[in-house]
Scaffold this motif. Structure first.
Motif, PDB file in Angstrom:
ATOM      1  N   LEU A 155       0.829  -1.207   0.000  1.00  0.00           N
ATOM      2  CA  LEU A 155       0.000   0.000   0.000  1.00  0.00           C
ATOM      3  C   LEU A 155       0.864   1.257   0.000  1.00  0.00           C
ATOM      4  O   LEU A 155       0.527   2.249  -0.649  1.00  0.00           O
ATOM      5  CB  LEU A 155      -0.946  -0.001   1.208  1.00  0.00           C
ATOM      6  N   LEU A 156       1.974   1.218   0.731  1.00  0.00           N
ATOM      7  CA  LEU A 156       2.877   2.371   0.778  1.00  0.00           C
ATOM      8  C   LEU A 156       3.515   2.644  -0.580  1.00  0.00           C
ATOM      9  O   LEU A 156       3.988   3.745  -0.837  1.00  0.00           O
ATOM     10  CB  LEU A 156       3.972   2.150   1.819  1.00  0.00           C
ATOM     11  N   ASP A 157       3.514   1.657  -1.442  1.00  0.00           N
ATOM     12  CA  ASP A 157       4.140   1.758  -2.754  1.00  0.00           C
ATOM     13  C   ASP A 157       3.168   2.232  -3.845  1.00  0.00           C
ATOM     14  O   ASP A 157       3.579   2.461  -4.972  1.00  0.00           O
ATOM     15  CB  ASP A 157       4.701   0.371  -3.109  1.00  0.00           C
ATOM     16  N   LEU A 158       1.892   2.386  -3.499  1.00  0.00           N
ATOM     17  CA  LEU A 158       0.906   2.802  -4.499  1.00  0.00           C
ATOM     18  C   LEU A 158       0.862   4.322  -4.635  1.00  0.00           C
ATOM     19  O   LEU A 158       1.025   5.039  -3.651  1.00  0.00           O
ATOM     20  CB  LEU A 158      -0.490   2.303  -4.107  1.00  0.00           C
ATOM     21  N   PRO A 159       0.590   4.812  -5.831  1.00  0.00           N
ATOM     22  CA  PRO A 159       0.424   6.261  -6.001  1.00  0.00           C
ATOM     23  C   PRO A 159      -0.848   6.736  -5.293  1.00  0.00           C
ATOM     24  O   PRO A 159      -1.793   5.949  -5.130  1.00  0.00           O
ATOM     25  CB  PRO A 159       0.300   6.447  -7.514  1.00  0.00           C
ATOM     26  N   PRO A 160      -0.896   7.995  -4.871  1.00  0.00           N
ATOM     27  CA  PRO A 160      -2.089   8.529  -4.191  1.00  0.00           C
ATOM     28  C   PRO A 160      -3.345   8.341  -5.051  1.00  0.00           C
ATOM     29  O   PRO A 160      -3.297   8.456  -6.276  1.00  0.00           O
ATOM     30  CB  PRO A 160      -1.778  10.013  -4.018  1.00  0.00           C
ATOM     31  N   ASN A 161      -4.441   8.029  -4.395  1.00  0.00           N
ATOM     32  CA  ASN A 161      -5.763   7.873  -5.017  1.00  0.00           C
ATOM     33  C   ASN A 161      -5.854   6.713  -6.004  1.00  0.00           C
ATOM     34  O   ASN A 161      -6.826   6.614  -6.741  1.00  0.00           O
ATOM     35  CB  ASN A 161      -6.217   9.176  -5.693  1.00  0.00           C
ATOM     36  N   ARG A 162      -4.872   5.862  -6.061  1.00  0.00           N
ATOM     37  CA  ARG A 162      -4.907   4.703  -6.963  1.00  0.00           C
ATOM     38  C   ARG A 162      -5.956   3.726  -6.469  1.00  0.00           C
ATOM     39  O   ARG A 162      -5.927   3.299  -5.322  1.00  0.00           O
ATOM     40  CB  ARG A 162      -3.526   4.042  -7.015  1.00  0.00           C
TER      41      ARG A 162
END
Length: 112
Positions: free
Chosen positions: A40-47
């Protein structure tokens, strides 16, 4: 205090911690949670993502994501995207997520 008494004391303290966990212990007592949080920390914002997409991104099974979706929602790490079918999720806009990103950043910068 003898080493046997110390061991008994440690065991009792550990049991008490598990019976009344802190927020951190509550979250991390599940084996797959650290992997899911890292993903989750690796996902872009609002993805937005569904369970299968998160599973593939994290390198776990869809069943593993399904097992922990409710917990991730409960602790405000993810939220359901309204009116989606199949159900979609995104990283929550919460104090927990903001603090987690700050902690992760601080840990990544140790020793620099």
């Amino acid at each position: 205090m003898s080493s046997m008494e110390q061991a008994d004391d440690r065991g009792a303290k550990k049991k008490l911690r598990k019976e009344h966990p802190s927020g951190w212990l509550y979250l991390t007592q599940h084996d797959a949670i650290p992997i899911l949080v890292d993903a989750l920390l690796d996902l872009p914002p609002n993805r937005e993502f569904n369970k299968t997409e998160l599973a593939e991104h994290a390198g776990v099974t869809r069943q593993t994501v399904g097992n922990y979706t409710d917990l991730l929602i409960e602790v405000e790490l993810i939220e359901e995207v309204p009116n989606t079918s199949p159900r979609r999720y995104r990283v929550a806009d919460s104090n927990v997520v903001r603090e987690l990103f700050e902690l992760n950043s601080a840990l990544n910068n140790v020793g620099e």
